[in-house]
Scaffold this motif. Structure first.
Motif, PDB file in Angstrom:
ATOM      1  N   ARG A  22      -6.357   2.228  10.468  1.00 46.88           N
ATOM      2  CA  ARG A  22      -7.593   2.511   9.727  1.00 46.88           C
ATOM      3  C   ARG A  22      -7.953   1.340   8.824  1.00 46.88           C
ATOM      4  N   GLU A  23      -6.971   0.781   8.128  1.00 47.72           N
ATOM      5  CA  GLU A  23      -7.215  -0.367   7.249  1.00 47.72           C
ATOM      6  C   GLU A  23      -7.742  -1.562   8.046  1.00 47.72           C
ATOM      7  N   VAL A  24      -7.134  -1.826   9.181  1.00 48.54           N
ATOM      8  CA  VAL A  24      -7.587  -2.933  10.029  1.00 48.54           C
ATOM      9  C   VAL A  24      -9.013  -2.658  10.521  1.00 48.54           C
ATOM     10  N   LEU A  25      -9.264  -1.442  10.947  1.00 45.74           N
ATOM     11  CA  LEU A  25     -10.595  -1.071  11.436  1.00 45.74           C
ATOM     12  C   LEU A  25     -11.648  -1.280  10.355  1.00 45.74           C
ATOM     13  N   LEU A  26     -11.405  -0.766   9.160  1.00 48.82           N
ATOM     14  CA  LEU A  26     -12.394  -0.844   8.091  1.00 48.82           C
ATOM     15  C   LEU A  26     -12.561  -2.257   7.539  1.00 48.82           C
ATOM     16  N   VAL A  38      -1.794  -4.090  14.068  1.00 53.56           N
ATOM     17  CA  VAL A  38      -1.464  -2.841  13.386  1.00 53.56           C
ATOM     18  C   VAL A  38       0.016  -2.813  13.023  1.00 53.56           C
ATOM     19  N   ALA A  39       0.869  -3.275  13.928  1.00 54.60           N
ATOM     20  CA  ALA A  39       2.304  -3.323  13.633  1.00 54.60           C
ATOM     21  C   ALA A  39       2.575  -4.225  12.437  1.00 54.60           C
ATOM     22  N   GLU A  40       1.915  -5.375  12.402  1.00 56.78           N
ATOM     23  CA  GLU A  40       2.078  -6.290  11.272  1.00 56.78           C
ATOM     24  C   GLU A  40       1.603  -5.641   9.973  1.00 56.78           C
ATOM     25  N   GLN A  41       0.443  -4.997  10.011  1.00 60.26           N
ATOM     26  CA  GLN A  41      -0.106  -4.337   8.821  1.00 60.26           C
ATOM     27  C   GLN A  41       0.821  -3.214   8.331  1.00 60.26           C
ATOM     28  N   ALA A  42       1.390  -2.468   9.276  1.00 52.89           N
ATOM     29  CA  ALA A  42       2.260  -1.340   8.918  1.00 52.89           C
ATOM     30  C   ALA A  42       3.678  -1.774   8.563  1.00 52.89           C
TER      31      ALA A  42
END
Length: 188
Positions: A22-26, A38-42
């Motif tokens: 969601r953060e990446v999307l927004l 997403v893996a990096e962000q999480a």
């Protein structure tokens, strides 16, 4: 052995992935929602993301399900002007390549995936219901004589924008939006 849906570690990693997606999307748009990003962000392994969502469109659909749908949620008067603003905002969103990709990917995926189809049905019902309620209220106030049933208004109003953006890959201009709004009824 496959993780169980009630395993706390499974649930935590799933929640972390959805939050990151969601953060990446927004922040960066739909095109940025990849397993690696997403893996990096999480802060988790890419393999974990793949275990939960084997395909990128599934991951994107999960992220999109967490984003509120603002369209038609705050009707204002005069209703015709409000509707022109809402449809213009929607059309400008559909001008973005990434949004077009998401819209067509999710529509296509809904044909084959029951969970995506259920999300599609909820979204369609939400938009149709909001717009129908706004038009019913406008009719009750004497603002409009509708040409069609209020429940059909979303198909009649959003359909041309979606067609222009995805089939023609064009931009919906203000004249088309005005024609769409005026096609819904006779405004006073």
């Amino acid at each position: 052995m496959a993780p169980r849906d009630d395993d706390p570690r499974f649930l935590r990693s799933r929640e972390a992935i959805v939050t990151a997606a969601r953060e990446v999307l927004l922040t960066h748009g739909p095109g940025a929602v990849t397993h690696a990003r997403v893996a990096e962000q999480a802060g988790i392994a890419r393999a974990t993301v793949y275990r939960h969502w084997p395909r990128t469109d599934q991951l994107l659909a999960a992220a999109m399900a967490t984003v509120p749908m603002p369209f038609f949620d705050a009707p204002a008067t005069p209703t015709r002007d409000w509707l022109v603003r809402e449809l213009t905002t929607l059309a400008r969103e559909l001008d973005h390549h990434d949004v077009r990709v998401v819209a067509t990917t999710l529509a296509g995926t809904a044909l084959w995936e029951d969970d995506v189809d259920a999300r599609r049905a909820r979204l369609a019902a939400l938009l149709a219901g909001r717009l129908a309620d706004a038009l019913e209220a406008a009719r009750a106030r004497g603002e409009v004589d509708l040409h069609a049933a209020p429940r059909d208004a979303a198909a009649l109003a959003i359909g041309p924008l979606y067609y222009r953006a995805t089939i023609e890959r064009g931009t919906t201009d203000e004249d088309v939006i005005a024609a769409v709004v005026d096609g819904l009824g006779r405004w006073r």
